[in-house]
Design an enzyme around this catalytic site. Sequence first.
Site, mmCIF file in Angstrom:
data_model
loop_
_atom_site.group_PDB
_atom_site.id
_atom_site.type_symbol
_atom_site.label_atom_id
_atom_site.label_comp_id
_atom_site.label_asym_id
_atom_site.label_seq_id
_atom_site.Cartn_x
_atom_site.Cartn_y
_atom_site.Cartn_z
ATOM 1 N N SER A 83 54.050 36.115 46.074
ATOM 2 C CA SER A 83 53.230 35.105 46.813
ATOM 3 C C SER A 83 53.561 33.713 46.241
ATOM 4 O O SER A 83 53.263 32.597 46.837
ATOM 5 C CB SER A 83 52.011 35.571 47.326
ATOM 6 O OG SER A 83 51.334 35.630 46.130
ATOM 7 N N HIS A 106 54.436 39.383 51.908
ATOM 8 C CA HIS A 106 55.019 38.080 52.336
ATOM 9 C C HIS A 106 56.668 38.346 52.616
ATOM 10 O O HIS A 106 57.274 37.444 52.892
ATOM 11 C CB HIS A 106 55.050 37.112 51.021
ATOM 12 C CG HIS A 106 53.730 36.630 51.039
ATOM 13 N ND1 HIS A 106 53.372 35.507 51.619
ATOM 14 C CD2 HIS A 106 52.710 37.342 50.244
ATOM 15 C CE1 HIS A 106 51.954 35.403 51.271
ATOM 16 N NE2 HIS A 106 51.593 36.154 50.313
ATOM 17 N N LYS A 115 49.653 37.877 57.848
ATOM 18 C CA LYS A 115 50.475 36.309 57.596
ATOM 19 C C LYS A 115 51.794 36.249 58.660
ATOM 20 O O LYS A 115 51.324 35.785 59.811
ATOM 21 C CB LYS A 115 51.412 37.029 56.230
ATOM 22 C CG LYS A 115 50.264 36.709 55.137
ATOM 23 C CD LYS A 115 50.955 37.405 53.872
ATOM 24 C CE LYS A 115 49.886 37.019 52.725
ATOM 25 N NZ LYS A 115 48.623 37.953 52.529
#
Length: 402
Positions: A189, A217, A248
């Site tokens: 990340s 991610h 996310k």
Amino acid sequence: MASQEAQVSKRLAWIQDELEALKASGLYNTIRTISSAQGAWLEVDGRRVLNFCSNNYLGLANHPRLVAAAREVLDRYGVGPAAVRSIAGTLDLHLELERRLATFKHVEAAVTFQSGFCANLAAIPALVGKEDVIFSDELNHASIIDGCRLSGARIIRYAHCDPNDLEQKILEAQGTYRRGLVVTDGVFSMDGDIAPLDQIYAISSKYDLMLMVDDAHGEGVLGHGGRGIVDHFGLHGKVDVEVGTFSKAFGVVGGAVAGNSLVVEWLRQRGRPFLFSSAVPAADVAATIAAIDVLEASTELVDRLWENARYFKAEMRGLGFDTGQSVTPITPIMLGEAPLAQQFSRELFSEGVFAMAIGYPTVPKGKARIRVMLSAAHTREDLDRGLEAFARVGKRLGVIAG
């Protein structure tokens, strides 16, 4: 009373000292306040600014379809689950989401948790214990680190994204443990690089070790239509544990473990956040199902995200900025020292761009940066405005040539 207050003050004085030290070193984190829905632009501390901070990769956090799905279930299910999943908190919606997620990711089964952090805290201690060993990438996320520590297993760190070092560490540890687990982030990340999961799989299977990847991610970003790093490498059915988050790219909140059905069944019995923390509310579950609907219907948002990433990175490099080793939409602007990164962030904000500085302990000392999080919600005009602000501040602070 005054004496008691003085004792408390003395007992906690060390905290004030530590806070002052953080401020002096440029590591104190000033938290800004948001007064709007997530999107390409935000209301932050009373002003409208371009948003380069959020993990809202696909712009789904305020997508009308997700908002409508959440609103629709409130009258039927209410606002809170009022129980843990294992007692009276498992809704039919939870099971529907788990079925849909398993289908989306082409895995045998999935189980959901309150967050991606909770998913790691559930999975790792349930899979290994004091007689076991974990081989962990040295730059793994804090939630993986905490899960490893909670397990009581011996933790052996291998060099970042280095399959050769991983194999060497495995060879050195042979015969000293009962069970072994290899764990890595999928997309890292802070730097935006990708774990060589295909090579890590080859090594873990060679030595009969369990393999776990945290794809926080990568989901919604990598793979066909955002199906993640396992899809990206064509490793379906070969990775035992895929941890993900809905906070996310999915634009909601919550986490999941997907993969082998035996692992999923075991976590329903022994995953502590599943057993001891209340279930995710129905509105969040419904919104996450709607996010899967959007992703299954079209790759448009994922394609736009990558188009934005390619454009912004190329333009930033053209301006003379160091964007590190990122190969994903995560774009670190490497600045080195924390005070410079914080000053850069403040001056960007004065230019109408919200992009926070990141320093130690989130990243190593001397590697402070501005981390730009790009989104499919950004227009080309948004990106150009951000580039202009970066150029002005970069020249003013001597980071790039004037």
